[in-house]
Design a protein around this motif. Structure first.
Motif, PDB file in Angstrom:
ATOM      1  N   ILE A  16      17.902  -6.809  54.512  1.00 18.78           N
ATOM      2  CA  ILE A  16      17.203  -5.600  54.074  1.00 18.78           C
ATOM      3  C   ILE A  16      17.460  -5.347  52.595  1.00 18.78           C
ATOM      4  O   ILE A  16      16.544  -5.069  51.815  1.00 18.78           O
ATOM      5  CB  ILE A  16      17.650  -4.384  54.917  1.00 18.78           C
ATOM      6  CG1 ILE A  16      17.142  -4.500  56.346  1.00 18.78           C
ATOM      7  CG2 ILE A  16      17.158  -3.076  54.284  1.00 18.78           C
ATOM      8  CD1 ILE A  16      17.717  -3.449  57.288  1.00 18.78           C
ATOM      9  N   GLU A  17      18.714  -5.453  52.196  1.00 16.54           N
ATOM     10  CA  GLU A  17      19.070  -5.220  50.794  1.00 16.54           C
ATOM     11  C   GLU A  17      18.416  -6.240  49.863  1.00 16.54           C
ATOM     12  O   GLU A  17      18.212  -5.961  48.683  1.00 16.54           O
ATOM     13  CB  GLU A  17      20.591  -5.276  50.625  1.00 16.54           C
ATOM     14  CG  GLU A  17      21.334  -4.126  51.263  1.00 16.54           C
ATOM     15  CD  GLU A  17      21.246  -2.856  50.426  1.00 16.54           C
ATOM     16  OE1 GLU A  17      22.209  -2.540  49.722  1.00 16.54           O
ATOM     17  OE2 GLU A  17      20.187  -2.183  50.476  1.00 16.54           O
ATOM     18  N   ASN A  18      18.081  -7.404  50.400  1.00 16.65           N
ATOM     19  CA  ASN A  18      17.423  -8.440  49.604  1.00 16.65           C
ATOM     20  C   ASN A  18      15.907  -8.417  49.792  1.00 16.65           C
ATOM     21  O   ASN A  18      15.222  -9.408  49.547  1.00 16.65           O
ATOM     22  CB  ASN A  18      17.967  -9.820  49.998  1.00 16.65           C
ATOM     23  CG  ASN A  18      17.704 -10.867  48.938  1.00 16.65           C
ATOM     24  OD1 ASN A  18      17.755 -10.589  47.743  1.00 16.65           O
ATOM     25  ND2 ASN A  18      17.422 -12.097  49.372  1.00 16.65           N
ATOM     26  N   ASP A  19      15.385  -7.279  50.241  1.00 14.25           N
ATOM     27  CA  ASP A  19      13.940  -7.078  50.411  1.00 14.25           C
ATOM     28  C   ASP A  19      13.329  -8.076  51.386  1.00 14.25           C
ATOM     29  O   ASP A  19      12.206  -8.551  51.199  1.00 14.25           O
ATOM     30  CB  ASP A  19      13.217  -7.143  49.056  1.00 14.25           C
ATOM     31  CG  ASP A  19      13.666  -6.059  48.093  1.00 14.25           C
ATOM     32  OD1 ASP A  19      13.942  -4.935  48.555  1.00 14.25           O
ATOM     33  OD2 ASP A  19      13.770  -6.341  46.891  1.00 14.25           O
ATOM     34  N   GLN A  20      14.064  -8.369  52.456  1.00 19.40           N
ATOM     35  CA  GLN A  20      13.554  -9.259  53.497  1.00 19.40           C
ATOM     36  C   GLN A  20      13.578  -8.528  54.843  1.00 19.40           C
ATOM     37  O   GLN A  20      14.115  -9.012  55.829  1.00 19.40           O
ATOM     38  CB  GLN A  20      14.391 -10.535  53.570  1.00 19.40           C
ATOM     39  CG  GLN A  20      14.390 -11.373  52.306  1.00 19.40           C
ATOM     40  CD  GLN A  20      15.206 -12.636  52.474  1.00 19.40           C
ATOM     41  OE1 GLN A  20      14.972 -13.446  53.377  1.00 19.40           O
ATOM     42  NE2 GLN A  20      16.192 -12.820  51.603  1.00 19.40           N
ATOM     43  N   ALA A  21      12.954  -7.348  54.882  1.00 20.51           N
ATOM     44  CA  ALA A  21      13.016  -6.516  56.082  1.00 20.51           C
ATOM     45  C   ALA A  21      12.370  -7.197  57.278  1.00 20.51           C
ATOM     46  O   ALA A  21      12.842  -7.038  58.412  1.00 20.51           O
ATOM     47  CB  ALA A  21      12.357  -5.175  55.816  1.00 20.51           C
ATOM     48  N   TYR A  57      23.160 -10.855  46.504  1.00 21.82           N
ATOM     49  CA  TYR A  57      22.533 -10.795  47.811  1.00 21.82           C
ATOM     50  C   TYR A  57      22.557 -12.122  48.555  1.00 21.82           C
ATOM     51  O   TYR A  57      22.820 -12.153  49.766  1.00 21.82           O
ATOM     52  CB  TYR A  57      21.100 -10.285  47.661  1.00 21.82           C
ATOM     53  CG  TYR A  57      21.020  -8.911  47.046  1.00 21.82           C
ATOM     54  CD1 TYR A  57      21.605  -7.809  47.674  1.00 21.82           C
ATOM     55  CD2 TYR A  57      20.384  -8.709  45.825  1.00 21.82           C
ATOM     56  CE1 TYR A  57      21.561  -6.546  47.107  1.00 21.82           C
ATOM     57  CE2 TYR A  57      20.330  -7.448  45.251  1.00 21.82           C
ATOM     58  CZ  TYR A  57      20.921  -6.377  45.892  1.00 21.82           C
ATOM     59  OH  TYR A  57      20.880  -5.134  45.326  1.00 21.82           O
ATOM     60  N   TRP A  79      21.528  -6.206  57.574  1.00 23.67           N
ATOM     61  CA  TRP A  79      21.595  -5.323  56.412  1.00 23.67           C
ATOM     62  C   TRP A  79      21.516  -6.108  55.103  1.00 23.67           C
ATOM     63  O   TRP A  79      20.881  -5.665  54.142  1.00 23.67           O
ATOM     64  CB  TRP A  79      22.870  -4.491  56.463  1.00 23.67           C
ATOM     65  CG  TRP A  79      22.911  -3.434  55.411  1.00 23.67           C
ATOM     66  CD1 TRP A  79      23.685  -3.397  54.292  1.00 23.67           C
ATOM     67  CD2 TRP A  79      22.104  -2.248  55.371  1.00 23.67           C
ATOM     68  NE1 TRP A  79      23.432  -2.275  53.558  1.00 23.67           N
ATOM     69  CE2 TRP A  79      22.457  -1.547  54.201  1.00 23.67           C
ATOM     70  CE3 TRP A  79      21.129  -1.728  56.219  1.00 23.67           C
ATOM     71  CZ2 TRP A  79      21.859  -0.340  53.851  1.00 23.67           C
ATOM     72  CZ3 TRP A  79      20.536  -0.513  55.873  1.00 23.67           C
ATOM     73  CH2 TRP A  79      20.914   0.153  54.695  1.00 23.67           C
ATOM     74  N   SER A 111      15.943   1.466  59.082  1.00 25.04           N
ATOM     75  CA  SER A 111      15.582   1.083  57.715  1.00 25.04           C
ATOM     76  C   SER A 111      14.637  -0.114  57.708  1.00 25.04           C
ATOM     77  O   SER A 111      13.665  -0.155  56.934  1.00 25.04           O
ATOM     78  CB  SER A 111      16.846   0.749  56.920  1.00 25.04           C
ATOM     79  OG  SER A 111      17.700   1.870  56.828  1.00 25.04           O
ATOM     80  N   ALA A 112      14.917  -1.098  58.561  1.00 26.33           N
ATOM     81  CA  ALA A 112      14.039  -2.266  58.633  1.00 26.33           C
ATOM     82  C   ALA A 112      12.645  -1.872  59.098  1.00 26.33           C
ATOM     83  O   ALA A 112      11.631  -2.318  58.544  1.00 26.33           O
ATOM     84  CB  ALA A 112      14.642  -3.312  59.562  1.00 26.33           C
ATOM     85  N   ASP A 151      10.810  -0.126  56.337  1.00 32.26           N
ATOM     86  CA  ASP A 151      10.417  -1.033  55.268  1.00 32.26           C
ATOM     87  C   ASP A 151       9.210  -1.886  55.633  1.00 32.26           C
ATOM     88  O   ASP A 151       8.479  -2.332  54.735  1.00 32.26           O
ATOM     89  CB  ASP A 151      11.593  -1.936  54.880  1.00 32.26           C
ATOM     90  CG  ASP A 151      12.661  -1.201  54.086  1.00 32.26           C
ATOM     91  OD1 ASP A 151      12.443  -0.025  53.744  1.00 32.26           O
ATOM     92  OD2 ASP A 151      13.725  -1.798  53.816  1.00 32.26           O
TER      93      ASP A 151
END
Length: 291
Positions: free
Chosen positions: A221-226, A192, A218, A252-253, A256
């Motif tokens: 988001i994938e790194n849990d930083q929405a 990530y 994106w 998605s953001a 989250d």
């Protein structure tokens, strides 16, 4: 989460001099539809190239080697026009003529172009074979490695995709889409931070590109930083409001960070824009179970 919301802006470039013919003279062009077709192809005029090369083939005055070359040139013209099935037909005819008539068609550029046509028509095994062979002969051809990486990624072979996109970024370091492409492959490997770094590089190169902004959005988001991704997602949608995958990233953001009332209509909008994405459809069905 799969990387379906990751968009790569890939421009299709075809080498029109793949077969190595010399440039025709004005006299030749006036006298021969073959030379006229070649000249149009060299001048980035694919529509007239198609007309000239088709007339050339209809003249029935070609020896087998020349006929194979003209079919490959016509395939290149169709490739320019995004007419991939027709392009593939011409490339396959070119190779079939060469094989059955005992002549040769050994240009790596023709091999590359057929690989692109196969990729664009979802003949992935054939595309991989052609592009891997072309890559061995064209180690510094960006288009070969770009499409090879895309095939690897489509086949869920992200480590090999990263290696191919490494070559793209080495050859064209100022082209944002190379960094976007490698970022997406790195995400598939779970790398990530590296993916975020590549996406940031793309944004630095083109800060107003919706595709670059979406890549960074994106990746975060994938790194849990929405929360950090959200303003980038919003900028991406402002730049490219008709791209379903980019709208999906924003949805998605928002979801989250708990803003579901805003997120759910965007999942529906993303599905309306891009109904053939499995992930976008899954999120739409999940958030709209009544439909």
């Amino acid at each position: 989460m799969r990387n379906a919301s990751f968009i790569t802006a890939l421009s299709l470039f075809v080498a029109v001099t793949a077969c190595g013919q010399k440039a025709p003279s004005e006299t030749d062009m006036a006298a021969s539809p073959c030379h006229a077709g070649e000249a149009a192809l060299a001048a980035d005029d694919p529509e007239n190239a198609v007309a000239g090369l088709e007339a050339c083939l209809e003249s029935r005055e070609l020896d087998p080697e020349r006929e194979a070359i003209v079919h490959s040139q016509l395939g290149g013209a169709y490739l320019y026009l995004d007419r991939y099935e027709e392009a593939l037909r011409e490339f396959d005819l070119a190779y079939a003529i060469a094989e059955t008539q005992g002549t040769t068609l050994n240009s790596p550029y023709v091999r590359r172009n057929r690989g692109i046509a196969r990729y664009r028509t979802e003949r992935l095994d054939g595309a991989l074979s052609d592009l891997e062979q072309a890559a061995r002969e064209l180690p510094d051809d960006m288009l070969t490695h770009l499409n090879l990486g895309s095939v690897y990624q489509t086949m869920e072979r992200p480590a090999e995709a990263v290696a191919a996109f490494d070559t793209v970024t080495r050859l064209e370091p100022s082209w944002p889409s190379g960094w976007i492409a490698r970022s997406g492959a790195l995400l598939e490997l779970g790398m990530y931070e590296a993916a975020i770094d590549d996406a940031r590089r793309a944004v630095e190169l083109d800060p107003e590109s919706g595709f670059a902004l979406n890549a960074l959005c994106w990746s975060l988001i994938e790194n849990d930083q929405a929360a950090a991704a959200l303003p980038l997602c919003e900028q991406a949608v402002a730049a490219e409001p008709e791209i379903g995958a980019i709208v999906h990233s924003l949805a998605s953001a928002l979801e989250d960070v708990g803003r579901t009332e805003e997120a759910y209509p965007l999942f529906a909008q993303a599905f309306e824009l891009t109904p053939d994405s499995e992930e976008i459809e899954a999120d739409y069905r999940r958030t709209h179970p009544e439909r």
